[in-house]
Write a protein that holds these residues in place. Structure first.
Motif, PDB file in Angstrom:
ATOM      1  N   ASN A  22      -1.727   4.660   2.503  1.00  0.00           N
ATOM      2  CA  ASN A  22      -0.309   4.587   2.149  1.00  0.00           C
ATOM      3  C   ASN A  22       0.110   3.158   1.799  1.00  0.00           C
ATOM      4  N   LEU A  25      -0.992   2.582  -1.712  1.00  0.00           N
ATOM      5  CA  LEU A  25      -0.115   3.279  -2.651  1.00  0.00           C
ATOM      6  C   LEU A  25       1.217   2.555  -2.812  1.00  0.00           C
ATOM      7  N   THR A 194      10.102   5.518   0.362  1.00  0.00           N
ATOM      8  CA  THR A 194       8.750   5.031   0.666  1.00  0.00           C
ATOM      9  C   THR A 194       7.675   6.058   0.366  1.00  0.00           C
ATOM     10  N   PHE A 195       7.760   7.191   1.057  1.00  0.00           N
ATOM     11  CA  PHE A 195       6.670   8.158   0.993  1.00  0.00           C
ATOM     12  C   PHE A 195       6.838   9.169  -0.137  1.00  0.00           C
ATOM     13  N   ALA A 199       5.313   6.198  -3.277  1.00  0.00           N
ATOM     14  CA  ALA A 199       3.930   6.685  -3.263  1.00  0.00           C
ATOM     15  C   ALA A 199       3.576   7.328  -4.606  1.00  0.00           C
ATOM     16  N   ARG A 203       0.475   6.146  -6.990  1.00  0.00           N
ATOM     17  CA  ARG A 203      -0.561   7.071  -7.456  1.00  0.00           C
ATOM     18  C   ARG A 203      -0.659   7.040  -8.982  1.00  0.00           C
ATOM     19  N   TYR A 307      -6.529  13.992   0.136  1.00  0.00           N
ATOM     20  CA  TYR A 307      -5.408  13.393   0.853  1.00  0.00           C
ATOM     21  C   TYR A 307      -4.688  14.442   1.713  1.00  0.00           C
ATOM     22  N   SER A 356       5.097  -2.234   5.183  1.00  0.00           N
ATOM     23  CA  SER A 356       4.953  -1.448   3.952  1.00  0.00           C
ATOM     24  C   SER A 356       6.262  -0.766   3.572  1.00  0.00           C
TER      25      SER A 356
END
Length: 416
Positions: A22, A25, A194-195, A199, A203, A307, A356
Motif C-alpha cells: 500500500n 501504491l 488513501t485506499f 491506490a 496502480r 492482492y 503514507s
C-alpha cells in the motif's frame, strides 16, 4: 521459540507485506497526481460521441432529485447524451419525484424506467442491464443514485476514453460530501482519499491497472455488448466487470480530475452492511477469477487477484491472530518470547501507516489539517480493526449464500 512465536512471526510478515504494498501504491499515486496537475487537457473534441448515462435506483427518494439535476447540468453537448434512471422496484416516492423532473424539463433524453417485482428488483447488475437494453449511446456512463458529479466530470471521462483506443473504460474520482457529519464519515473520507482513489492512481502509474468503482465511470458500448452486460450474480459488479475488460485486452485508466461527490454511511450499522456486502462480493470475484492467477494471458490482472487473496485470506487471518495473541499474551495466558521485537515492528508499522496516509491526503486541498492528523492517529486502532470484523462477516455471508443457493437481491445503502 515456541509455536506462538512462529504464529506471531507469520502475522507480522503478512501485515508488513500488505503495508509495504500500500505504501508503494500511495507513492506511485502521488507521482501520478503530480503528473496530472502538470497537464490538464482543456482541448475540445472535434465531435463528441453520444453517451447514455445509467443510474440504477431503488428507494432513493431522499437523494435522487439532487442527482438527476446534477446530471442534467453536465457541461456536455445537450444533444449528445441521455439520462436513463432505472427506478427499480421502489416503494417510496422516487417515481413521483422523477416524473416531476421529467415534466419540468420536458426532455426526450431524460428517461425513467419503472420496474416492479416481476420486471426488476433483482439487484444493481440486473437494473443496469435493463437500462443498457434501452440505451443508444456508443459510450455508457454509470452513476450511483446518491451522486452529484461536477459539471465537467463526464467530459473529462469521455475525452480520455476517445483519445486512446487501448482503453476499454475510464474511471473518475469520488469524494465524500458528508465528511463533517461525525467521526465515522471523517474516517471514510480519509479512507476514500488513501485506499480508494490514491491506490487507484498508484496502480495506474505502476501497472496501467485500475478497478472500476460502482460510479463515475464510462465504458465502450461494444465491450458491454460482447460480454453480455453485467454479471447478475455479482454483488460487486464493478470489480467483476473490471476483470473481464482486462481479459479482453483493454486497459482501464484513472482520471482524477473527473470528480463526483457521494453520500457515505453515517452510522456503524449502515457501514457494516455496506462493507460486508463489498467483502462478500469481492470474495465471489476472486473465486471466479482464481484460475487466471496462473494464466500469463491474464496480464496485470494477476496482481489484483493476488492482492485480493492476500487481503481476504492472509491479511485477515494475520490481523485476527495477532490481536488475539496480543490479548492472550498481555493476560499471561500464553508465552510469547519475541514480544519485544513484536512491539518494535508494530511501532514501525504504525508509523509507516500514518505517514503514507498523510502523503495521500496532502494531494487534496484542505485535507492535510491537524484535526485530520488526529483522525489518522485514531484510525489504526478503531476503523482499521473494524475492517477485520467486516471481512469475516462478508466471508461468512458468502459461504451461507452458496450453501442456501440464494440469488442476488437489491443491497442498498441507507440514505440520510
Amino acid at each position: 521459540m515456541n509455536i506462538f512465536d512462529y504464529i506471531i512471526l507469520y502475522s507480522l510478515i503478512i501485515i508488513w507485506i500488505i503495508i509495504l504494498i500500500n505504501v508503494i501504491l500511495v507513492i506511485g499515486g502521488y507521482f501520478y497526481y503530480l503528473d496530472t496537475i502538470k497537464f490538464i487537457d482543456n482541448q475540445e473534441l472535434d465531435e463528441y460521441p453520444f453517451v447514455s448515462v445509467l443510474v440504477p435506483a431503488h428507494n432513493e427518494g431522499k437523494v435522487i432529485e439532487k442527482t438527476a439535476r446534477a446530471l442534467l447540468a453536465f457541461n456536455y453537448p445537450k444533444d449528445k447524451y441521455e439520462i436513463i434512471i432505472i427506478n427499480d422496484n421502489s416503494s417510496d416516492n422516487s417515481a413521483e419525484i422523477l416524473s416531476n423532473i421529467s415534466n419540468e424539463f420536458n426532455k426526450r433524453n431524460f428517461i425513467v424506467i419503472n420496474t416492479d417485482k416481476r420486471t426488476g428488483g433483482k439487484g444493481k447488475s440486473t437494473a443496469l442491464n435493463i437500462g443498457f437494453e434501452r440505451s443508444k449511446g456508443e459510450i455508457i456512463a454509470v452513476y450511483d443514485a446518491d451522486n452529484t458529479p461536477e459539471k465537467d466530470a463526464l467530459k473529462h471521462l469521455v475525452k480520455t476514453l476517445i483519445k486512446d483506443n487501448s482503453l476499454g473504460a475510464v474511471i473518475g474520482k469520488f469524494r465524500c460530501r458528508n465528511k463533517e457529519v461525525n467521526l465515522l464519515t471523517k474516517f471514510i473520507n480519509i479512507e476514500t482519499l488513501t485506499f480508494q482513489w490514491m491506490a487507484q492512481a498508484g496502480r495506474w502509474k505502476l501497472f496501467n491497472l485500475c478497478t472500476i468503482p460502482g460510479t463515475n465511470f464510462v465504458i465502450r458500448r461494444s465491450i458491454l455488448e460482447e460480454i453480455n452486460g453485467w454479471d447478475t450474480k455479482a454483488i460487486t459488479e464493478d470489480t467483476e466487470l473490471s476483470f473481464r475488460i482486462y481479459r479482453m485486452g483493454y486497459k482501464i485508466k484513472f482520471m482524477p480530475i473527473a470528480v463526483t461527490w457521494e453520500q457515505e454511511p453515517q452510522t456503524l450499522n449502515v457501514w457494516f452492511k455496506q462493507r460486508s456486502r463489498w467483502a462478500k462480493g469481492n470474495i465471489y470475484v476472486v473465486l471466479k477469477n482464481f484460475k487466471y492467477l496462473f494464466d500469463k494471458s491474464a496480464g496485470a490482472t494477476r496482481f489484483d487477484i493476488l492482492y485480493y487473496i492476500l487481503i481476504y485470506a492472509f491479511f485477515l487471518s494475520a490481523t485476527i491472530i495477532s490481536d488475539i495473541l496480543f490479548i492472550f499474551g498481555a493476560a499471561e495466558l500464553v508465552t510469547i518470547n519475541i514480544i519485544g521485537y513484536n512491539i518494535i515492528l508494530w511501532i514501525l508499522a504504525y508509523s509507516v501507516f500514518v505517514f503514507s496516509i498523510l502523503v495521500a491526503i496532502s494531494t487534496e486541498k484542505g485535507e492535510l489539517t491537524f484535526s485530520n492528523f488526529l483522525v489518522v492517529l485514531a484510525m489504526y486502532f478503531t476503523y482499521c480493526k473494524l475492517w477485520g470484523i467486516v471481512a469475516a462477516i462478508g466471508f461468512y455471508n458468502y459461504i451461507k449464500d452458496v450453501i442456501l443457493k440464494r440469488e442476488a437481491k437489491w443491497y442498498k445503502t441507507e440514505r440520510f
